[in-house]
Scaffold this motif. Sequence first.
Motif, mmCIF file in Angstrom:
data_model
loop_
_atom_site.group_PDB
_atom_site.id
_atom_site.type_symbol
_atom_site.label_atom_id
_atom_site.label_comp_id
_atom_site.label_asym_id
_atom_site.label_seq_id
_atom_site.Cartn_x
_atom_site.Cartn_y
_atom_site.Cartn_z
ATOM 1 N N THR A 65 0.816 -1.243 0.000
ATOM 2 C CA THR A 65 0.000 0.000 0.000
ATOM 3 C C THR A 65 0.840 1.278 0.000
ATOM 4 O O THR A 65 0.298 2.377 0.136
ATOM 5 C CB THR A 65 -0.966 0.039 1.209
ATOM 6 O OG1 THR A 65 -0.231 0.225 2.425
ATOM 7 C CG2 THR A 65 -1.815 -1.226 1.270
ATOM 8 N N VAL A 66 2.133 1.130 -0.094
ATOM 9 C CA VAL A 66 3.016 2.306 -0.155
ATOM 10 C C VAL A 66 3.486 2.477 -1.601
ATOM 11 O O VAL A 66 4.083 1.559 -2.180
ATOM 12 C CB VAL A 66 4.227 2.161 0.782
ATOM 13 C CG1 VAL A 66 5.156 3.380 0.637
ATOM 14 C CG2 VAL A 66 3.767 2.017 2.226
ATOM 15 N N THR A 67 3.219 3.640 -2.149
ATOM 16 C CA THR A 67 3.611 3.924 -3.532
ATOM 17 C C THR A 67 4.808 4.868 -3.541
ATOM 18 O O THR A 67 4.776 5.933 -2.918
ATOM 19 C CB THR A 67 2.453 4.565 -4.311
ATOM 20 O OG1 THR A 67 1.333 3.675 -4.288
ATOM 21 C CG2 THR A 67 2.854 4.841 -5.753
ATOM 22 N N THR A 68 5.855 4.480 -4.235
ATOM 23 C CA THR A 68 7.046 5.308 -4.375
ATOM 24 C C THR A 68 7.210 5.676 -5.844
ATOM 25 O O THR A 68 7.214 4.799 -6.705
ATOM 26 C CB THR A 68 8.306 4.575 -3.884
ATOM 27 O OG1 THR A 68 8.097 4.104 -2.549
ATOM 28 C CG2 THR A 68 9.501 5.504 -3.906
ATOM 29 N N LYS A 69 7.332 6.968 -6.099
ATOM 30 C CA LYS A 69 7.492 7.464 -7.472
ATOM 31 C C LYS A 69 8.907 8.006 -7.637
ATOM 32 O O LYS A 69 9.416 8.703 -6.757
ATOM 33 C CB LYS A 69 6.461 8.556 -7.769
ATOM 34 C CG LYS A 69 5.020 8.067 -7.645
ATOM 35 C CD LYS A 69 4.020 9.192 -7.880
ATOM 36 C CE LYS A 69 2.599 8.694 -7.750
ATOM 37 N NZ LYS A 69 1.604 9.773 -7.965
ATOM 38 N N TYR A 70 9.502 7.716 -8.787
ATOM 39 C CA TYR A 70 10.879 8.122 -9.055
ATOM 40 C C TYR A 70 10.918 8.992 -10.310
ATOM 41 O O TYR A 70 10.501 8.562 -11.385
ATOM 42 C CB TYR A 70 11.770 6.900 -9.262
ATOM 43 C CG TYR A 70 11.818 5.962 -8.084
ATOM 44 C CD1 TYR A 70 12.793 6.093 -7.091
ATOM 45 C CD2 TYR A 70 10.883 4.931 -7.967
ATOM 46 C CE1 TYR A 70 12.837 5.218 -6.011
ATOM 47 C CE2 TYR A 70 10.920 4.061 -6.894
ATOM 48 C CZ TYR A 70 11.892 4.208 -5.913
ATOM 49 O OH TYR A 70 11.924 3.342 -4.849
ATOM 50 N N SER A 71 11.428 10.204 -10.146
ATOM 51 C CA SER A 71 11.625 11.121 -11.275
ATOM 52 C C SER A 71 13.121 11.124 -11.605
ATOM 53 O O SER A 71 13.936 11.671 -10.857
ATOM 54 C CB SER A 71 11.153 12.532 -10.898
ATOM 55 O OG SER A 71 11.406 13.449 -11.940
ATOM 56 N N VAL A 72 13.470 10.490 -12.714
ATOM 57 C CA VAL A 72 14.884 10.318 -13.068
ATOM 58 C C VAL A 72 15.331 11.468 -13.962
ATOM 59 O O VAL A 72 14.821 11.640 -15.076
ATOM 60 C CB VAL A 72 15.115 8.969 -13.790
ATOM 61 C CG1 VAL A 72 16.603 8.761 -14.054
ATOM 62 C CG2 VAL A 72 14.543 7.823 -12.976
ATOM 63 N N GLY A 73 16.265 12.268 -13.451
ATOM 64 C CA GLY A 73 16.815 13.384 -14.219
ATOM 65 C C GLY A 73 18.148 13.004 -14.829
ATOM 66 O O GLY A 73 18.562 11.837 -14.814
ATOM 67 N N LEU A 74 18.847 13.995 -15.341
ATOM 68 C CA LEU A 74 20.114 13.728 -16.033
ATOM 69 C C LEU A 74 21.283 13.513 -15.078
ATOM 70 O O LEU A 74 22.298 12.938 -15.457
ATOM 71 C CB LEU A 74 20.436 14.889 -16.980
ATOM 72 C CG LEU A 74 19.413 15.145 -18.096
ATOM 73 C CD1 LEU A 74 19.829 16.351 -18.925
ATOM 74 C CD2 LEU A 74 19.245 13.921 -18.977
ATOM 75 N N GLN A 75 21.121 13.965 -13.819
ATOM 76 C CA GLN A 75 22.207 13.801 -12.849
ATOM 77 C C GLN A 75 21.809 13.001 -11.622
ATOM 78 O O GLN A 75 22.665 12.439 -10.946
ATOM 79 C CB GLN A 75 22.725 15.179 -12.389
ATOM 80 C CG GLN A 75 23.696 15.831 -13.344
ATOM 81 C CD GLN A 75 24.354 17.058 -12.729
ATOM 82 O OE1 GLN A 75 23.875 17.611 -11.740
ATOM 83 N NE2 GLN A 75 25.461 17.487 -13.304
ATOM 84 N N GLU A 76 20.517 12.961 -11.334
ATOM 85 C CA GLU A 76 20.084 12.306 -10.112
ATOM 86 C C GLU A 76 18.633 11.841 -10.200
ATOM 87 O O GLU A 76 17.906 12.205 -11.138
ATOM 88 C CB GLU A 76 20.253 13.256 -8.915
ATOM 89 C CG GLU A 76 19.469 14.531 -9.039
ATOM 90 C CD GLU A 76 19.825 15.556 -7.976
ATOM 91 O OE1 GLU A 76 20.896 15.430 -7.359
ATOM 92 O OE2 GLU A 76 19.018 16.478 -7.778
ATOM 93 N N ILE A 77 18.240 11.045 -9.231
ATOM 94 C CA ILE A 77 16.871 10.539 -9.126
ATOM 95 C C ILE A 77 16.209 11.203 -7.922
ATOM 96 O O ILE A 77 16.791 11.249 -6.832
ATOM 97 C CB ILE A 77 16.857 9.011 -8.942
ATOM 98 C CG1 ILE A 77 17.569 8.319 -10.110
ATOM 99 C CG2 ILE A 77 15.418 8.502 -8.820
ATOM 100 C CD1 ILE A 77 17.754 6.823 -9.900
ATOM 101 N N GLU A 78 15.005 11.709 -8.135
ATOM 102 C CA GLU A 78 14.234 12.279 -7.040
ATOM 103 C C GLU A 78 13.051 11.343 -6.765
ATOM 104 O O GLU A 78 12.248 11.072 -7.654
ATOM 105 C CB GLU A 78 13.731 13.673 -7.385
ATOM 106 C CG GLU A 78 13.074 14.386 -6.217
ATOM 107 C CD GLU A 78 12.764 15.844 -6.517
ATOM 108 O OE1 GLU A 78 12.408 16.588 -5.581
ATOM 109 O OE2 GLU A 78 12.881 16.240 -7.696
ATOM 110 N N SER A 79 12.969 10.836 -5.533
ATOM 111 C CA SER A 79 11.918 9.877 -5.187
ATOM 112 C C SER A 79 10.914 10.497 -4.221
ATOM 113 O O SER A 79 11.274 11.293 -3.354
ATOM 114 C CB SER A 79 12.529 8.613 -4.569
ATOM 115 O OG SER A 79 13.173 8.924 -3.342
#
Length: 245
Positions: free
Chosen positions: A40-54
């Motif tokens: 029930t825990v959703t984790t979203k990852y926004s992958v950029g050119l230098q790093e990942i923001e979760s």
Amino acid sequence: MFAHAVTLALSSLSLVFVFPMLFGLRGAVAWTYMENERNTVTTKYSVGLQEIESFSSQNEGASTLIQFGGDACKNSLKDSTCNSCKEAGGATFAFTFFAMLFLVALLATQYARFLGRAKILYSGNNWLTVPAIEFGSCFCFFLAWVIWQGGCHKALEDDDATNNFNKIELSAGWALAFLSFILTGCGGAFEIVFRDNLKEPYEGVANASKETMHNEEGGNKKGSPAKEEQKEEKELPLEVLVSEF
């Protein structure tokens, strides 16, 4: 007018798309998007050119940054994945930046041609300059989206840590690079097909320039009122000049 409007619009739109692409350097605009749902825990990852923001549904409003060159990345993903994303991100950023430089030069040249100040472009084979610049930008965009898709995105798909993720898909940054590739490619082809229509400046600008030149020539011929009075004084008969004394 139509040909000039199309070329300027395509180049301007491509340049506008570059800025959100570069914002993807730190994940503000994702090039790859991942989503994982577990217990029930959703984790979203926004992958950029230098790093990942979760972003986790447990901590709404908070985010975690994972740099490709840091230990946090190697603890979460394979070393090869982190290295692939670091290299692909750097190369993608570089080619996106080069594409932006091409577009700035392209717009300056197209606008000068629109105003009728770039006639040298149509002497001999110089007309090839503009489509060459545009195809240069197109090639940079091509390399940007291909390198990202074949480098970091493919590595993330193949990583063991992401096998059970619900989503791993190309996102906004990649889509803008691909769309800019299409726009600049079409713009370069348009430059070649309609090169005869682009030789002359926009009709309204040309007419305004001609009118300005005509007015200047008319003013020079007519002369100023002061000069006219001086001329009349010089042409007065000798008898009139003597009577005034």
